[in-house]
Structures are given as C-alpha cells and as structure tokens.
Design a protein around this motif. Structure first.
Motif, PDB file in Angstrom:
ATOM      1  N   LEU A   1       3.633   0.671   2.761  1.00  0.00           N
ATOM      2  CA  LEU A   1       3.221  -0.204   3.858  1.00  0.00           C
ATOM      3  C   LEU A   1       3.003  -1.602   3.286  1.00  0.00           C
ATOM      4  O   LEU A   1       1.989  -1.862   2.636  1.00  0.00           O
ATOM      5  CB  LEU A   1       1.930   0.302   4.518  1.00  0.00           C
ATOM      6  CG  LEU A   1       2.046   1.524   5.449  1.00  0.00           C
ATOM      7  CD1 LEU A   1       2.228   2.811   4.681  1.00  0.00           C
ATOM      8  CD2 LEU A   1       0.817   1.627   6.346  1.00  0.00           C
ATOM      9  N   TYR A   2       3.973  -2.479   3.532  1.00  0.00           N
ATOM     10  CA  TYR A   2       3.824  -3.863   3.082  1.00  0.00           C
ATOM     11  C   TYR A   2       2.961  -4.627   4.078  1.00  0.00           C
ATOM     12  O   TYR A   2       3.049  -4.394   5.284  1.00  0.00           O
ATOM     13  CB  TYR A   2       5.187  -4.542   2.982  1.00  0.00           C
ATOM     14  CG  TYR A   2       5.914  -4.191   1.708  1.00  0.00           C
ATOM     15  CD1 TYR A   2       5.602  -4.837   0.523  1.00  0.00           C
ATOM     16  CD2 TYR A   2       6.898  -3.213   1.697  1.00  0.00           C
ATOM     17  CE1 TYR A   2       6.258  -4.513  -0.654  1.00  0.00           C
ATOM     18  CE2 TYR A   2       7.562  -2.889   0.531  1.00  0.00           C
ATOM     19  CZ  TYR A   2       7.240  -3.545  -0.642  1.00  0.00           C
ATOM     20  OH  TYR A   2       7.882  -3.227  -1.791  1.00  0.00           O
ATOM     21  N   SER A   3       2.146  -5.555   3.558  1.00  0.00           N
ATOM     22  CA  SER A   3       1.345  -6.353   4.485  1.00  0.00           C
ATOM     23  C   SER A   3       2.233  -7.415   5.124  1.00  0.00           C
ATOM     24  O   SER A   3       3.074  -8.020   4.464  1.00  0.00           O
ATOM     25  CB  SER A   3       0.154  -6.982   3.773  1.00  0.00           C
ATOM     26  OG  SER A   3       0.579  -7.798   2.726  1.00  0.00           O
ATOM     27  N   LYS A   4       2.073  -7.606   6.444  1.00  0.00           N
ATOM     28  CA  LYS A   4       2.830  -8.637   7.164  1.00  0.00           C
ATOM     29  C   LYS A   4       2.002  -9.897   7.305  1.00  0.00           C
ATOM     30  O   LYS A   4       2.505 -10.990   7.196  1.00  0.00           O
ATOM     31  CB  LYS A   4       3.233  -8.133   8.552  1.00  0.00           C
ATOM     32  CG  LYS A   4       4.465  -7.241   8.515  1.00  0.00           C
ATOM     33  CD  LYS A   4       4.809  -6.681   9.873  1.00  0.00           C
ATOM     34  CE  LYS A   4       5.627  -7.622  10.735  1.00  0.00           C
ATOM     35  NZ  LYS A   4       6.007  -6.947  12.005  1.00  0.00           N
ATOM     36  N   GLN A   5       0.706  -9.733   7.603  1.00  0.00           N
ATOM     37  CA  GLN A   5      -0.173 -10.899   7.627  1.00  0.00           C
ATOM     38  C   GLN A   5      -1.627 -10.475   7.506  1.00  0.00           C
ATOM     39  O   GLN A   5      -1.996  -9.360   7.865  1.00  0.00           O
ATOM     40  CB  GLN A   5       0.048 -11.757   8.881  1.00  0.00           C
ATOM     41  CG  GLN A   5      -0.204 -11.061  10.186  1.00  0.00           C
ATOM     42  CD  GLN A   5      -0.233 -12.049  11.354  1.00  0.00           C
ATOM     43  OE1 GLN A   5      -0.767 -13.156  11.262  1.00  0.00           O
ATOM     44  NE2 GLN A   5       0.337 -11.650  12.466  1.00  0.00           N
TER      45      GLN A   5
ATOM     46  N   MET B   1       0.876  -1.158   0.000  1.00  0.00           N
ATOM     47  CA  MET B   1       0.000   0.000   0.000  1.00  0.00           C
ATOM     48  C   MET B   1       0.921   1.218   0.000  1.00  0.00           C
ATOM     49  O   MET B   1       1.676   1.411   0.944  1.00  0.00           O
ATOM     50  CB  MET B   1      -0.895  -0.020   1.242  1.00  0.00           C
ATOM     51  CG  MET B   1      -1.909   1.108   1.283  1.00  0.00           C
ATOM     52  SD  MET B   1      -3.141   0.887   2.597  1.00  0.00           S
ATOM     53  CE  MET B   1      -2.229   1.498   3.994  1.00  0.00           C
TER      54      MET B   1
ATOM     55  N   ARG C   1      10.044  -7.175  -4.103  1.00  0.00           N
ATOM     56  CA  ARG C   1      10.110  -5.836  -3.508  1.00  0.00           C
ATOM     57  C   ARG C   1      10.996  -4.913  -4.348  1.00  0.00           C
ATOM     58  O   ARG C   1      10.751  -3.713  -4.405  1.00  0.00           O
ATOM     59  CB  ARG C   1      10.616  -5.910  -2.065  1.00  0.00           C
ATOM     60  CG  ARG C   1       9.565  -6.503  -1.144  1.00  0.00           C
ATOM     61  CD  ARG C   1       9.810  -6.145   0.304  1.00  0.00           C
ATOM     62  NE  ARG C   1       8.751  -6.724   1.136  1.00  0.00           N
ATOM     63  CZ  ARG C   1       8.549  -6.424   2.410  1.00  0.00           C
ATOM     64  NH1 ARG C   1       9.345  -5.569   3.017  1.00  0.00           N
ATOM     65  NH2 ARG C   1       7.567  -6.984   3.088  1.00  0.00           N
TER      66      ARG C   1
END
Lengths: 159, 147
Positions: A142-146, A69, A118
């Motif tokens: 903002l990368y998603s972690k879970q 995001m 990435r």
C-alpha cells in the motif's frame, strides 16, 4: 513517569538544545540541576521510554521517495519468528503484528519498506518473499498517495 | 549535503552521549570541531535534512493508547470523509493509500476506551465501517537511513 519526567519530555520532544552544554541548558530552563536531567534521561533510556537519542533524518531529503506499507498473511504460530526476521532487514522501519478481519483483510504482519524508487522497493519485496518462503500465504503493498493529516505524537504539557 | 554531513547523519542516528559536553565528544570521534558539528546540525535542521535532533520517546511506554485504523471510503465520498475524520483531535496522522482500504489513520488517546469511543463516533458520522488494527506485537521500530 512523574511530573519531573513529564517536564523533561515536553521540553525535549521537539529536540535537544544545540548549545555546547545542552543538558545544563535544559536544567536551567527547568530550574533543576544538570545531574538530575542527565540521570532522568539515562533512566528513561534504560526503561525503553527513550528509544534512542540522536538525529532523525528526513528520509525524503535523503532520496527515499518510495515508502510502502507492506502487509503479509503468515501463519499465527510462526509470526513471532517471522516478524523478528522481517524486522531485522535493513530496509524495514516498523514491523508489527496486527489483527486480521476475515474475509476482507487477511493480513496480520505489517512492515514499512523504504527505497529510493518503486523498483528498489519491488526488489526488497522479493527479498521478503524469499525470506518468508512457504509461510507467505499472501501479501500486498500500500503506497501512500497523500498525507491527509500529520500532527505527530506528542505528549501534552500539563498546566 | 557534503561528505561531512553524510558522516554526521550516518553516525548520529543513536547513541548520542549523556555527559556535560556531548557535542564535543561526538565531534572528536568524527574528527571535526564542536562548533562545526553544532553549526552543521543547525543547518541540516533548518533545511529539513533532519526532522529533529534529540531523544526519541516511545510515547506508548509513557502512557496513552494508540491504534492504526482503516476505512474503505467510496471514491466519491473521499473528501467529505476526510473532513469528518480529520476534525477529530484524537486523529494524529491520516494517510490516503493506493488500495481499496484507502484511508489509514492513527488515533492517539489517553485511554483504550477513548479509542473505541472515537471509532464509534467516526462510524456514526460517516456510516462506514472502521477497521481497528492496534498492534498486537512490535518486532522492530527504527531504521538507519544511509545518507
């Protein structure tokens, strides 16, 4: 949307039947004629209630493993022009204006970026930086972690 | 996934026809048989290469309210807050993101008032500030993923 539209929506939001005459199959299931089903679907397409009819690929399966995001701070009086340009880039899937919360959240333009790594996303971010030029006041990724929960946005069937 | 599957994915992400034999029409354009198209679509749905096949509804245009909301959750409270937030049926998605604003959820409710009420309830239960970020303008939704 009337009751019949709602019935058609709830019958198709999980997918179209994979049979030779899918609209006739739907019509039979709903107890109406297939011309009505087709007409209702065409109307909903015309009104934008249906965005499109087709296949939705699982982007992870296609190798798009990096999904970020990206959030951007751009001048409010330029956002329409910049948002339309950003949304037109081939690797952007969702692009919205959202409210700022100053001082802790200065970003007003959100775009989901997709890439196979990435590094690829970082390269795309640079393309966005170039596109926004002097109007880019700041940005973050903002990368998603879970995924903590995912039930999907579905219309509920009425009893 | 072979070349034919890629062709199907790349050409079928929209514009599926509304006619009596839509699969036949598409199959003819792709140069394969109707049976082959149907069986390949079924296989790709079964093995999750496709998440679905059919109409994509803009659920906001059908009524209802949606909002993206964020919370800055202290690391030591993350699990507890996740449980509280996920327990609300109005929470449709919830993602952990790599940022100080580390929890991002989407509310889906029948009315705008319910968005406000749900976020007030989440603030009361967690003691944390909710940043409600509904969309102001939509510039683009979609994406043609190249297989």
């Amino acid at each position: 949307m009337d009751e019949l539209d709602r019935k058609i929506i709830t019958a198709t939001q999980a997918g179209l039947p994979l049979v030779k005459k899918p609209y006739a199959a739907l019509a039979e299931q709903l107890g109406i004629d297939s011309e009505t089903v087709k007409q209702r679907l065409r109307n909903m397409l015309d009104k934008g209630q249906i965005r499109r009819i087709g296949a939705v690929p699982n982007h992870y399966k296609l190798g798009y493993m990096a999904n970020a995001m990206s959030v951007w701070n751009v001048p409010d009086d330029k956002i329409k022009e910049l948002g339309n340009q950003l949304g037109a880039l081939p690797f952007v899937s969702h692009c919205y204006e959202r409210p700022r919360f100053l001082p802790e959240w200065p970003y007003n333009l959100f775009a989901m970026l997709h890439g196979k790594s990435r590094e690829e996303v970082a390269d795309k971010v640079q393309q966005v930086v170039k596109l926004l030029g002097e109007y880019c006041v700041g940005y973050e990724l903002l990368y998603s972690k879970q995924i903590l929960k995912k039930t999907g946005l579905r219309l509920k069937a009425k009893d | 996934m072979d070349e034919t599957d890629r062709l199907i994915i790349n050409s079928l992400q929209g514009n599926f026809p509304i006619c009596d034999r839509p699969y036949l029409e598409v199959a003819q354009q792709l140069g394969i048989s109707e049976d082959e198209l149907l069986s390949r679509l079924q296989t790709m749905l079964d093995n999750r290469t496709l998440t679905r096949f059919g109409p994509m509804y803009d659920i906001q245009k059908l009524g209802g309210s949606f909002s993206l909301c964020a919370i800055r959750v202290p690391a030591e409270r993350f699990e507890e807050v996740t449980e509280i937030v996920n327990a609300f049926p109005e929470v449709a998605h919830n993602y952990e993101r790599d940022h100080e604003f580390n929890m991002w959820y989407v509310l889906a409710t029948e009315s705008p008032e319910q968005i406000t009420h749900t976020n007030q309830a989440i603030e009361a239960r967690t003691g944390l500030k909710v940043y409600n970020m509904p969309k102001i303008q939509e510039f683009f939704v979609g994406l043609h993923f190249q297989a």
